[in-house]
Design an enzyme around this catalytic site. Structure first.
Site, mmCIF file in Angstrom:
data_model
loop_
_atom_site.group_PDB
_atom_site.id
_atom_site.type_symbol
_atom_site.label_atom_id
_atom_site.label_comp_id
_atom_site.label_asym_id
_atom_site.label_seq_id
_atom_site.Cartn_x
_atom_site.Cartn_y
_atom_site.Cartn_z
ATOM 1 C CD GLU A 40 22.764 17.530 17.909
ATOM 2 O OE1 GLU A 40 22.101 18.571 18.126
ATOM 3 O OE2 GLU A 40 23.958 17.421 18.219
ATOM 4 C CB THR B 17 16.103 15.554 22.035
ATOM 5 O OG1 THR B 17 17.232 16.398 22.142
ATOM 6 C CG2 THR B 17 16.560 14.116 21.949
ATOM 7 C CB SER C 255 26.038 41.366 5.471
ATOM 8 O OG SER C 255 26.994 40.320 5.515
ATOM 9 C CG LEU D 162 29.878 25.547 14.809
ATOM 10 C CD1 LEU D 162 31.220 26.243 14.740
ATOM 11 C CD2 LEU D 162 29.837 24.645 16.023
ATOM 12 C CB SER D 163 23.535 27.794 16.022
ATOM 13 O OG SER D 163 23.029 26.533 16.181
ATOM 14 C CD GLU E 59 16.382 29.637 11.812
ATOM 15 O OE1 GLU E 59 16.182 29.105 10.708
ATOM 16 O OE2 GLU E 59 17.485 30.115 12.156
ATOM 17 C CG ASP F 230 20.268 25.640 17.058
ATOM 18 O OD1 ASP F 230 20.561 24.697 17.806
ATOM 19 O OD2 ASP F 230 20.106 25.526 15.838
ATOM 20 C CE1 TYR G 61 16.591 20.178 12.558
ATOM 21 C CE2 TYR G 61 14.498 21.202 12.012
ATOM 22 C CZ TYR G 61 15.458 20.870 12.937
ATOM 23 O OH TYR G 61 15.275 21.226 14.253
HETATM 24 C C1 GLA Z 1 19.308 22.346 14.312
HETATM 25 C C2 GLA Z 1 18.022 22.982 14.847
HETATM 26 C C3 GLA Z 1 17.831 22.667 16.340
HETATM 27 C C4 GLA Z 1 17.991 21.181 16.621
HETATM 28 C C5 GLA Z 1 19.248 20.621 15.953
HETATM 29 C C6 GLA Z 1 19.340 19.132 16.078
HETATM 30 O O1 GLA Z 1 20.428 22.950 14.889
HETATM 31 O O2 GLA Z 1 18.029 24.372 14.668
HETATM 32 O O3 GLA Z 1 16.587 23.149 16.771
HETATM 33 O O4 GLA Z 1 16.847 20.479 16.230
HETATM 34 O O5 GLA Z 1 19.314 20.959 14.582
HETATM 35 O O6 GLA Z 1 19.517 18.767 17.402
#
Ligand code: GLA
Length: 378
Positions: free
Chosen positions: A31, A33, A65, A121-122, A157, A169, A219
């Site tokens: 995470e 990284t 949507s 969960l992206s 993003e 992600d 973040y």
């Molecule tokens: C989010 C970001 C990723 C990653 C994670 C942490 O999901 O979109 O790129 O940095 O956080 O691992």
């Protein structure tokens, strides 16, 4: 979901459509990284964003949507960026495709999904990858390679959504393969698929329902800390840093930056240790590393929250093999590796205790490791 979306599309726009999908992701370990040039270990899951699409012969994109019951339309030039955050993901993907020399023409689309929002969960990467894949298939004869599709999502993003994220992600969402996790080297983008069948174990997510929102979140500040330390060390990213190097500059950086970097250096190694352990079938080591990651994310990286720390404590009390906060942090889910014979007790205890403390149960999310971006055929 496919039929529902196509039916809605047909009623709204009066034509047939083609359906594309892309997946959310989990990450077993690794995470924060990715933007440090390190390793991650994600997999795509059976939770998707799906979009029905057709060319409309205009220079406009018209988007509905279903989940939000919201409509938006925009042109394809830079100055046409929509106000709505959700539509900016699609606008960004169009613009980033065009910037790379790709073709995008006007299209209509209806989309929906079952990736829980704000759960780590992206869902946003799934949305980006779904459209990046679709535009490549519809307008570019699939000539844009998959690495570039992932980068289109990542640049979306950065440039349109205010999140300075890494590549994990979008990579997982584009490259995901059924039943496999991927060890990705985020510096070279070399990746290896690891079949993941933990015999006798279950992988389960517990969603604290604390909303995680990376836009305007700390973040970006975490990333800035890492870049600051890397600059002082004179290395490109913390991938090239060691504990000894960090100790040598300790008095030149803030305690906060020191702890951020300490976590990243440890996490980089843990991904490799987990991969080795998996090859030996040594799930106890996998689990121990997961707990270490949680502790680091909570104390050094400070991206956990009370509710997630509580879920982690309950996991330890119940004898769960490994548990940790997953994804960017600041809310969302824990990921838990649980022995089958311990599973029922863990879920019941977590629900009961969490409910008693926070007034609602955590949501139990079972996931199947699945394929990433694809065209949905019958
Ligand atoms: C989010 C970001 C990723 C990653 C994670 C942490 O999901 O979109 O790129 O940095 O956080 O691992």
């Amino acid at each position: 979901m496919k039929e529902k979306i196509q039916e809605n599309f047909n009623q709204r726009f009066g034509t047939d459509s083609v359906v594309y999908a892309s997946a959310g992701r989990i990450n077993l370990i690794g995470e924060h990284t990715d933007y440090n040039g390190g390793f991650v270990f994600p997999g795509a899951i059976d939770k998707y964003i799906m979009a029905a699409i057709n060319i409309n012969g205009t220079d406009k994109v018209r988007v509905y949507s279903m989940d939000m019951d919201a409509y938006c339309e925009f042109g394809l030039n830079e100055e046409d960026a929509p106000q709505e955050q959700w539509a900016r993901y699609i606008f960004g993907v169009c613009r980033e495709t065009i910037k790379r020399g790709g073709t995008v023409k006007g299209f209509d689309t209806v989309f929906a999904g079952n990736v829980p929002l704000g759960a780590g969960l992206s869902s946003s990467a799934a949305l980006e990858s779904c459209f990046a894949f679709a535009l490549n298939d519809m307008f570019n004869d699939n000539k844009i390679d998959k690495f570039e599709l992932a980068k289109i999502g990542q640049s979306t993003e950065h440039n349109y959504c205010g999140v300075n994220c890494g590549i994990m992600d979008q990579f997982a969402s584009v490259f995901g393969k059924k039943d496999c996790l991927m060890r990705l080297d985020c510096r070279s983008l070399e990746h290896e698929y690891f079949p993941f069948h933990p015999e006798g174990y279950k992988l389960v997510l517990l969603n604290s329902k604390v909303k995680h929102e990376l836009v305007d979140s700390p973040y970006n500040k975490r990333r800035a800390s890492c870049e600051n330390v890397a600059a002082i060390l004179g290395v490109e990213t913390l991938r090239d840093a060691t504990y000894t190097m960090l100790a040598d500059i300790r008095d030149k950086i803030s305690d906060e930056d020191y702890r951020r970097a300490r976590f990243v250096i440890g996490e980089k190694q843990r991904v490799l240790d987990v991969c080795d352990a998996l090859e030996r079938g040594d799930y106890e080591t996998v689990g121990r590393c997961m707990f270490e990651t949680h502790d680091g994310l909570s104390r050094d990286y400070e991206v956990s929250c009370e509710e997630l720390d509580y879920l982690n404590d309950v996991a330890r009390e119940c004898g769960v093999t490994g548990s940790r906060i997953m994804g960017g942090g600041f809310g969302g889910c824990t990921i838990n590796l649980v022995k089958e014979d311990c599973y029922d007790n863990f879920i019941a205890t977590a629900k009961e205790k969490f409910n008693a403390k926070y007034g609602h149960e955590p949501e139990v999310i079972n996931v199947i490791i699945s394929d990433g971006a694809h065209k949905v055929v019958d």
